[in-house]
Write a protein that holds these residues in place. Structure first.
Motif, PDB file in Angstrom:
ATOM      1  N   LEU A 190       0.802  -1.230   0.000  1.00 16.93           N
ATOM      2  CA  LEU A 190       0.000   0.000   0.000  1.00 16.93           C
ATOM      3  C   LEU A 190       0.836   1.283   0.000  1.00 16.93           C
ATOM      4  O   LEU A 190       0.320   2.334  -0.375  1.00 16.93           O
ATOM      5  N   SER A 191       2.061   1.218   0.481  1.00 13.82           N
ATOM      6  CA  SER A 191       2.969   2.352   0.671  1.00 13.82           C
ATOM      7  C   SER A 191       2.986   2.747   2.144  1.00 13.82           C
ATOM      8  O   SER A 191       2.049   2.463   2.902  1.00 13.82           O
ATOM      9  N   GLU A 192       4.050   3.444   2.513  1.00 14.07           N
ATOM     10  CA  GLU A 192       4.241   3.820   3.917  1.00 14.07           C
ATOM     11  C   GLU A 192       3.272   4.904   4.361  1.00 14.07           C
ATOM     12  O   GLU A 192       3.035   5.080   5.550  1.00 14.07           O
ATOM     13  N   GLU A 193       2.702   5.659   3.413  1.00  8.68           N
ATOM     14  CA  GLU A 193       1.825   6.779   3.772  1.00  8.68           C
ATOM     15  C   GLU A 193       0.349   6.419   3.769  1.00  8.68           C
ATOM     16  O   GLU A 193      -0.486   7.257   4.108  1.00  8.68           O
ATOM     17  N   HIS A 194       0.012   5.199   3.402  1.00  7.10           N
ATOM     18  CA  HIS A 194      -1.395   4.798   3.340  1.00  7.10           C
ATOM     19  C   HIS A 194      -1.993   4.785   4.755  1.00  7.10           C
ATOM     20  O   HIS A 194      -1.326   4.369   5.707  1.00  7.10           O
ATOM     21  N   PRO A 195      -3.249   5.235   4.910  1.00 11.02           N
ATOM     22  CA  PRO A 195      -3.870   5.254   6.254  1.00 11.02           C
ATOM     23  C   PRO A 195      -3.854   3.906   6.954  1.00 11.02           C
ATOM     24  O   PRO A 195      -3.629   3.844   8.179  1.00 11.02           O
ATOM     25  N   ASP A 196      -4.075   2.817   6.220  1.00  9.16           N
ATOM     26  CA  ASP A 196      -4.080   1.493   6.844  1.00  9.16           C
ATOM     27  C   ASP A 196      -2.680   1.111   7.329  1.00  9.16           C
ATOM     28  O   ASP A 196      -2.534   0.462   8.375  1.00  9.16           O
ATOM     29  N   THR A 197      -1.663   1.498   6.565  1.00  9.90           N
ATOM     30  CA  THR A 197      -0.282   1.234   6.989  1.00  9.90           C
ATOM     31  C   THR A 197       0.025   1.988   8.278  1.00  9.90           C
ATOM     32  O   THR A 197       0.599   1.429   9.225  1.00  9.90           O
TER      33      THR A 197
END
Length: 252
Positions: A190-197
């Protein structure tokens, strides 16, 4: 979004429409009632939605039979309206019924069956029956890993819920192993900035805190706060929550 806005516009007119219309009987009527129930659910008017969904379930059982997918879906939606009124035990009874039928008709590894077992586990969790929920969620996680793969959103959701049951039994080290796994996959997919991450990083930080590992927790919470500041802005509610979490660490 346009469908949602249309349904929202219907909200003030549902009761009048039901009183005045000569709706057809049978499955066509059930579909119309189900749409009205969805309008109430989206508005958070759970009791009114429940009244309509009881009608939908009764019609579909009579016309389609208890094992038809549409009947089972409507029973699940009925259970959801009950859950949102805090009536966990009643919801559990309905979800057990759905699980048993789907196991028999679709098999234990069908996604609909697994999702039903997961929903059943959540109702048990909300009654504080953590060990029973854990047993169900281990079953779901193992099958989803094999059938869907580790990176599928449903698999990650099952791992998250399993970690939550373990946390609530005070087994922090075991929960940490699962949370590290979730965080690593979400960063990659998802990437490091995704809310779920970011939520997964926060959960891991909380687990560190509960093991007395404040410094490690601080590093993670700083990461979450700085990312949310950059992506969401300083005044966003999630950013403010991150600041409060970091302040709690400093106080300790």
């Amino acid at each position: 979004m346009s469908d949602y806005l249309f349904r929202k516009d219907l909200l003030p007119h549902i009761a009048a429409f039901q009183r005045q219309t000569n709706s057809p009987s049978g499955i066509i009527r059930s579909e119309g009632i189900a749409e009205f129930a969805l309008v109430y659910r989206e508005a958070g008017r759970w009791k009114e939605a429940e009244v309509l969904l009881v009608q939908v379930v009764e019609i579909r059982k009579r016309v389609l039979g208890e094992e038809h997918p549409d009947t089972l879906n409507s029973i699940g939606e009925h259970a959801l309206t009950i859950v949102n009124q805090g009536r966990w035990k009643e919801a559990e009874v309905l979800l057990v019924q759905v699980v048993e039928i789907r196991k028999r008709v679709l098999g234990e590894e069908h996604l609909d069956t697994l999702n039903s077992i997961g929903e059943h586990a959540l109702t048990i969790m909300n009654q504080g029956r953590w060990k029973e929920a854990e047993v169900l969620l281990v079953q779901v996680m193992v099958i989803m890993k094999r059938v869907l793969g580790e990176e599928h959103p449903d698999t990650l959701s099952s791992i998250h819920n399993l970690a939550l049951t373990i946390v609530n039994q005070g087994r922090w080290k075991e929960a940490e192993v699962l949370q590290v796994q979730i965080m690593a996959i979400m960063k990659r997919v998802l990437s490091e900035e995704h809310p779920d991450t970011l939520s997964s990083i926060h959960n891991l930080a909380t687990t560190y805190m509960n093991q007395g590992r404040q410094k490690e927790a601080e590093v993670l919470q700083v990461q979450v706060m700085e990312t949310r500041k950059r992506v969401l802005g300083e005044e966003h509610p999630n950013t403010l929550i991150s600041l409060a979490n970091l302040a709690s660490i400093y106080r300790n």
